[in-house]
Enzyme design. Structure first.
Site, short mmCIF file in Angstrom:
data_model
loop_
_atom_site.label_atom_id
_atom_site.label_comp_id
_atom_site.label_asym_id
_atom_site.label_seq_id
_atom_site.Cartn_x
_atom_site.Cartn_y
_atom_site.Cartn_z
CB SER A 142 0.76 97.38 -42.41
OG SER A 142 0.90 96.22 -43.19
CD GLU B 268 2.27 87.20 -44.37
OE1 GLU B 268 3.31 87.86 -44.44
OE2 GLU B 268 1.20 87.65 -43.92
C1 FAD Z 1 -7.17 90.91 -44.61
C2 FAD Z 1 -5.88 91.65 -44.36
C3 FAD Z 1 -5.10 91.32 -43.27
C4 FAD Z 1 -3.92 92.02 -43.00
N1 FAD Z 1 -3.22 91.69 -41.87
C5 FAD Z 1 -2.09 92.37 -41.58
C6 FAD Z 1 -1.37 92.08 -40.38
O1 FAD Z 1 -1.76 91.21 -39.59
N2 FAD Z 1 -0.26 92.81 -40.10
C7 FAD Z 1 0.20 93.77 -40.95
O2 FAD Z 1 1.24 94.36 -40.65
N3 FAD Z 1 -0.45 94.09 -42.10
C8 FAD Z 1 -1.60 93.41 -42.41
N4 FAD Z 1 -2.30 93.72 -43.57
C9 FAD Z 1 -1.85 94.84 -44.38
C10 FAD Z 1 -1.26 94.41 -45.72
O3 FAD Z 1 0.00 93.83 -45.54
C11 FAD Z 1 -1.20 95.69 -46.60
O4 FAD Z 1 -2.53 96.07 -46.85
C12 FAD Z 1 -0.48 95.41 -47.90
O5 FAD Z 1 0.89 95.17 -47.70
C13 FAD Z 1 -0.62 96.62 -48.87
O6 FAD Z 1 -0.23 97.80 -48.25
P1 FAD Z 1 -1.20 99.07 -48.27
O7 FAD Z 1 -2.56 98.63 -47.80
O8 FAD Z 1 -0.52 100.16 -47.51
O9 FAD Z 1 -1.37 99.46 -49.80
P2 FAD Z 1 -0.30 100.27 -50.68
O10 FAD Z 1 1.07 99.76 -50.42
O11 FAD Z 1 -0.56 101.72 -50.49
O12 FAD Z 1 -0.72 99.82 -52.13
C14 FAD Z 1 -1.85 100.38 -52.81
C15 FAD Z 1 -1.91 99.78 -54.21
O13 FAD Z 1 -0.73 100.16 -54.95
C16 FAD Z 1 -0.08 98.99 -55.46
N5 FAD Z 1 1.38 99.20 -55.41
C17 FAD Z 1 2.10 99.71 -54.40
N6 FAD Z 1 3.41 99.71 -54.71
C18 FAD Z 1 3.52 99.15 -55.93
C19 FAD Z 1 4.63 98.86 -56.79
N7 FAD Z 1 5.90 99.12 -56.44
N8 FAD Z 1 4.37 98.25 -57.98
C20 FAD Z 1 3.09 97.96 -58.37
N9 FAD Z 1 2.00 98.24 -57.59
C21 FAD Z 1 2.22 98.81 -56.39
C22 FAD Z 1 -0.48 97.89 -54.51
O14 FAD Z 1 -0.38 96.62 -55.14
C23 FAD Z 1 -1.93 98.24 -54.20
O15 FAD Z 1 -2.78 97.80 -55.23
C24 FAD Z 1 -3.49 93.05 -43.85
C25 FAD Z 1 -4.28 93.39 -44.98
C26 FAD Z 1 -5.46 92.72 -45.22
C27 FAD Z 1 -6.29 93.11 -46.42
#
Ligand code: FAD
Length: 381
Positions: A128, A245
């Site tokens: 991310s 995963e």
């Molecule tokens: C506890 C925890 C541990 C994590 N550990 C890691 C890690 O070790 N390494 C790492 O790289 N990342 C990690 N993450 C990050 C995680 O992978 C991201 O938070 C996740 O992929 C969502 O990305 P974002 O936070 O940028 O949200 P966004 O992608 O900005 O999404 C925001 C909202 O919009 C919705 N959304 C986005 N696109 C769409 C679509 N096309 N259709 C419908 N809905 C959509 C999403 O579902 C979400 O509700 C972790 C997150 C958490 C909470």
């Protein structure tokens, strides 16, 4: 369908149970997402490794027991039944290692796997970025070729790296071919976090733990032998990791069956003391049945994998199931505890972490898109 285990599997279960009963730390360790807790957990990981319980399904040459997937499931059931600590090595063991087995070189496997299994080296996931989470193919961290030095120079920012503040290494995706179509120009790199140009900045979580980190890379050199898979083929390599995963390995049913059993114990305890709200009986039964249903569904997945059929997009269904089940199990416990839940550490902390399940490993909205399009074959719009 034959749901009985063989004599060999039962013997494996008995061995695992007696070892775990003798060794699982009591009282429980502090959270592995704190600096002190992480160090204590590594001692535990070392102990598991020394007695060959850290990576049971791996080949013996790398510290495993050559256990079958069925035996691995049994080990997981016993591990959670015994109240074993969270696995702080899990990103390495359950995400990176399966990808190394499938797509790594012999040299990478020899060099990385034993240290990863013993906890001597700990790995975090660097996917991310501040502007690329769900839209992973939108990452902008870049890899620029350094022919003279025989490798690549990485620059960019990774965020939300679980336990990144304490880990020694990161596996991550970087844009190596800026002109290629989004999914095609990525490469999967293995990066030591003590390399020149790397800055790891930990930050606190709402629940007080401190293992999350931003990882900044500034012209960090990575030699060619730390590319995993082929150049510019990082998307495919990463999808192999996400299969692990979301699907089987990160969240085995043993974890949720143990939580469901604790929920039933809580119900019994409160009934005995005259504190249980009888209206919650159905919710307790339902949560327990859902955990058992997840177990049965996993047995189906393992049967298919054992028959040579990879789980593919259906691992998104599994992810939806375990993440929503975990929230329901904890919600039911908190409802049973009523106002006392404010005072109860384990259920409240478990609930707070369960709430993140529908977000990490790809959000559940994204999983529903995958199920709709790739499992059910529905149109994109
Ligand atoms: C506890 C925890 C541990 C994590 N550990 C890691 C890690 O070790 N390494 C790492 O790289 N990342 C990690 N993450 C990050 C995680 O992978 C991201 O938070 C996740 O992929 C969502 O990305 P974002 O936070 O940028 O949200 P966004 O992608 O900005 O999404 C925001 C909202 O919009 C919705 N959304 C986005 N696109 C769409 C679509 N096309 N259709 C419908 N809905 C959509 C999403 O579902 C979400 O509700 C972790 C997150 C958490 C909470």
């Amino acid at each position: 369908m034959d749901l009985t285990y063989t004599a060999k599997e039962e013997a494996f279960r008995a061995d695992a149970r007696s070892w775990l009963e003798a060794h699982v730390p009591a009282p429980s360790l502090p959270s592995g997402d704190t600096r002190e807790g992480f160090a204590r957990h590594l001692e535990w990981e070392r102990r598991l490794f020394d007695d060959r319980w850290a990576v049971v399904s791996w080949p013996e040459a790398y510290g495993g027991r050559d256990a079958t997937l069925w035996e691995w499931l049994i080990f997981e059931e016993e591990y959670y039944r015994a109240g074993g600590p969270q696995r702080v090595t899990q990103n390495g063991i359950f995400l990176l290692a399966p990808t190394l087995f499938d797509l790594g070189t012999d040299e990478q496997r020899e060099r990385i796997l034993p240290k990863l299994a013993s906890g001597e080296e700990t790995w975090c996931q660097g996917w991310s970025e501040p502007d690329a989470g769900s839209d992973l193919a939108g990452i902008t961290s870049r890899a620029v070729r350094d022919d003279g030095a025989g490798g690549w120079r990485l620059t960019g920012q990774k965020t939300w790296t679980t336990r990144g503040a304490f880990c020694t290494h990161l596996f991550g995706l970087f844009r190596s071919h800026p002109d290629a179509e989004r999914h095609r120009g990525l490469t999967y790199f293995l990066v030591p976090l003590d390399a020149d140009g790397v800055t790891v900045r930990g930050f606190g979580r709402l629940d007080g733990d401190e293992g999350f980190a931003d990882v900044f890379l500034d012209d960090t050199f990575v030699p060619d032998h730390d590319v995993l898979g082929s150049l510019h083929d990082g998307w495919r390599v990463a999808m192999a990791t996400t299969g692990s995963e979301r699907g089987l390995t990160l969240r085995s049913p043993g974890r949720f069956c143990a939580t469901a059993a604790r929920l039933v114990d809580l119900w019994r305890e409160r009934t005995r003391d005259g504190n249980a709200d009888p209206r919650l009986a159905d919710a307790v039964v339902q949560a327990w049945m859902d955990a058992q249903a997840y177990r049965l569904q996993t047995l189906d997945v393992v049967t298919r994998i054992s028959d040579g059929q990879p789980p593919g997009a259906e691992s998104s269904l599994t992810k939806l199931w375990w993440s929503e089940l975990d929230v329901r199990l904890h919600e039911t416990a908190l409802a049973l505890l009523g106002p006392e839940s404010e005072l109860d550490g384990p259920w409240t902390r478990g609930y707070q972490f369960a709430l993140s399940g529908p977000i990490y490993a790809g959000t559940n909205e994204i999983q529903r898109n995958v199920v709709a399009e790739r499992v059910l074959g529905l149109p994109r719009r």
